[in-house]
Enzyme design. Structure first.
Site, short mmCIF file in Angstrom:
data_model
loop_
_atom_site.label_atom_id
_atom_site.label_comp_id
_atom_site.label_asym_id
_atom_site.label_seq_id
_atom_site.Cartn_x
_atom_site.Cartn_y
_atom_site.Cartn_z
N GLY A 187 0.81 -1.14 0.07
CA GLY A 187 0.02 -0.12 -0.09
C GLY A 187 0.88 1.04 0.02
N CYS A 188 0.48 2.16 0.75
CA CYS A 188 1.14 3.48 0.71
C CYS A 188 2.52 3.20 1.39
CB CYS A 188 0.45 4.65 1.74
SG CYS A 188 1.27 5.98 1.93
#
Length: 186
Positions: free
Chosen positions: A17-18
């Protein structure tokens, strides 16, 4: 593109993800010698964050994790990785949506792929037959570009920023509570 390690360290690229979240977790792991946010396995050289956000460069937001295998095993790093993101959501982590937020493990040598496959098989078995499937891609690294300077150590520099306080912070706390034996002591 520099993907080399010194003889006493190894390097793996992880997309969870981020990259602010993933970097903040792995910065705290004993035996990790360096973590850098970047972009991997896309088809554009030297991509910029704005291009990545458009979702059509093929890149994933990743962290390059350099580590000392004498201090922390790849298996332990992958267990931390799987415990601190959701490997069953395709192209998404929470409210972050798009192919750049996919779950991925990008290897630099075949032994890493063997360990990753084994950890993923164990995770699937532990989750049971009714669980959502793991969608983490496991591929050799085909390209890596460091993210812009302002993305590096983002959580460390901006812990009170909204995303950091409400998304990154809880992931770091989960890591610290679950993996106390792997916490850096400095």
């Amino acid at each position: 593109m520099n993907t080399t390690s010194t003889p006493s360290e190894d390097t793996i690229y992880l997309a969870g993800g981020c990259f602010w979240c993933t970097e903040a977790v792995f910065d705290r792991v004993r035996g990790v010698t360096d973590v850098e946010s970047g972009y991997a396995n896309g088809h554009v050289d030297h991509p910029r964050y704005e291009q990545i956000c458009e979702g059509n460069t093929g890149h994933a937001e990743v962290v390059r994790v350099r580590f000392d295998p004498a201090q922390v095993s790849l298996r332990a790093l992958l267990e931390i990785f799987f415990a601190t993101h959701d490997p069953s959501t395709l192209n998404r982590q929470g409210n972050d949506v798009g192919p750049q937020y996919r779950s991925g493990i990008y290897t630099t040598h075949p032994e890493q792929a063997e360990v990753a496959r084994a950890v993923m098989d164990e995770l699937r078995a532990a989750r049971g037959p009714g669980a959502a499937p793991i969608v983490t891609e496991l591929l050799p690294l085909t390209g890596y570009w460091p993210a812009e300077a302002y993305h590096q150590d983002y959580f460390l520099k901006h812990p009170q920023q909204g995303y950091c306080a409400f998304v990154v912070g809880p992931k770091v706390q989960k890591f610290q509570a679950t993996f106390a034996q792997h916490l850096r002591q400095d």
